[in-house]
Write a protein that holds these residues in place. Structure first.
Motif: not given
Length: 316
Positions: A52-54, A122-126, A131-133
């Motif tokens: 997700a970070l990538y 992957l889209a949901h995790s991103a 949002g948390l960032i």
């Protein structure tokens, strides 16, 4: 005239902020995301955190669909016969190659299912990770400045309360844990929380803004407190009251304005001290007995003369 594909590419963060209903978000600086200190503890809250970070940083990420396509291509190449060999060797080698490729593809599929996410996950995790960032970025100095610009433009809406005189609202979350409640709007004038006016914002998690941001924004920019103070003083000096033929009704009369204490604010130190001691206070035993005796006397008086009765009830 052909255009460069890199010129037409839109970064992931820009695409996220331009989605329908994402007007409350601001673009997070890439330097903030690349600093591991700002992401402390998020790996345990987001599934497939590294992928997700990538994705947020616009790196190429392999998904389970891509892995399955690669395995299918490998099987197809391994099963193609070689025209330079004889038929017996070809048949034996093809069977062995096909068996080996099939076994390898089965192992790869199992490993891909266990380690690689699909595109939807992957889209949901991103989205969750961004949002948390975002909730951490908006309490930093650059994030507060970006959100203050949106606050000045009234992009979050205005308070529906009359006495707040159109005070601009601030997005807030009731908890910092995602998945509990959607975003709310906080009014710094009346200190109340409201639902967004449009349903497009009802699917945004409140944890993407957090509980710290509104108070920090008000303290960071004293102009907001000054705006609230002006509105509060205006209400106290020009308080609305019932009138008859242009004259206000005396507060001491039986039909005077009631529930006025809901709009009163403690002004002097004595009133503030009384407010702090009386709030949620329980009477002692002596006071309770005195109050009971007073209630009995009032009940006796009400039996004789009920001030709340109107002429319509007396005619019956």
């Amino acid at each position: 005239m052909s255009s460069d594909p890199e010129d037409d590419y839109i970064p992931w963060i820009q695409q996220f902020c331009e989605l329908f209903g994402h007007d409350y978000f601001v673009p997070v600086a890439q330097d903030f995301i690349e600093d591991d200190f700002n992401l402390t503890g998020l790996s345990s809250q987001v599934p497939y955190y590294r992928e997700a970070l990538y994705t947020i940083l616009d790196y190429e990420v392999e998904t389970s669909e891509d892995n399955n396509n690669n395995n299918t291509t490998t099987i197809h190449n391994a099963s193609t016969p070689n025209s330079n060999n004889n038929s017996n060797n070809n048949s034996n080698s093809n069977v062995a190659a096909t068996t080996t490729a099939t076994t390898a593809s089965g192992i790869a599929k199992k490993a891909g299912k266990a380690e690689l996410p699909n595109k939807a996950l992957l889209a949901h995790s991103a989205d969750l990770l961004y949002g948390l960032i975002h909730s951490r970025y908006i309490i930093s100095k650059p994030g507060l400045t970006a959100m203050a610009t949106k606050f000045e433009r009234n992009e979050f809406g205005s308070c529906p309360r009359y006495y707040c005189d159109g005070m601009h609202l601030i997005p807030v979350g009731s908890t910092d844990i995602p998945g509990h409640e959607t975003v709310r709007l906080y009014c710094p004038c009346c200190n109340d929380i409201y639902l967004p006016s449009s349903s497009r914002y009802l699917n945004i998690d409140g944890a993407f803004f957090g509980t710290t941001f509104p108070g920090l924004l008000v303290k960071m920019f004293p102009e907001i407190e000054n705006q609230c103070r002006i509105r509060t003083n205006k209400v106290n000096s020009q308080d609305f009251g019932l009138k008859l033929f242009g004259f206000k009704i005396n507060e001491l009369s039986a039909s005077g304005p009631r529930m006025k204490w809901l709009r009163l604010y403690p002004q002097t130190d004595l009133e503030k001290e009384e407010y702090e001691t009386c709030e949620f206070g329980l009477p002692s035993g002596d006071e309770e007995s005195n109050s009971n005796s007073d209630m009995e006397e009032v009940a006796d008086d009400d039996e004789e003369d009920d001030d709340d009765k109107t002429m319509a009830s007396e005619g019956n």
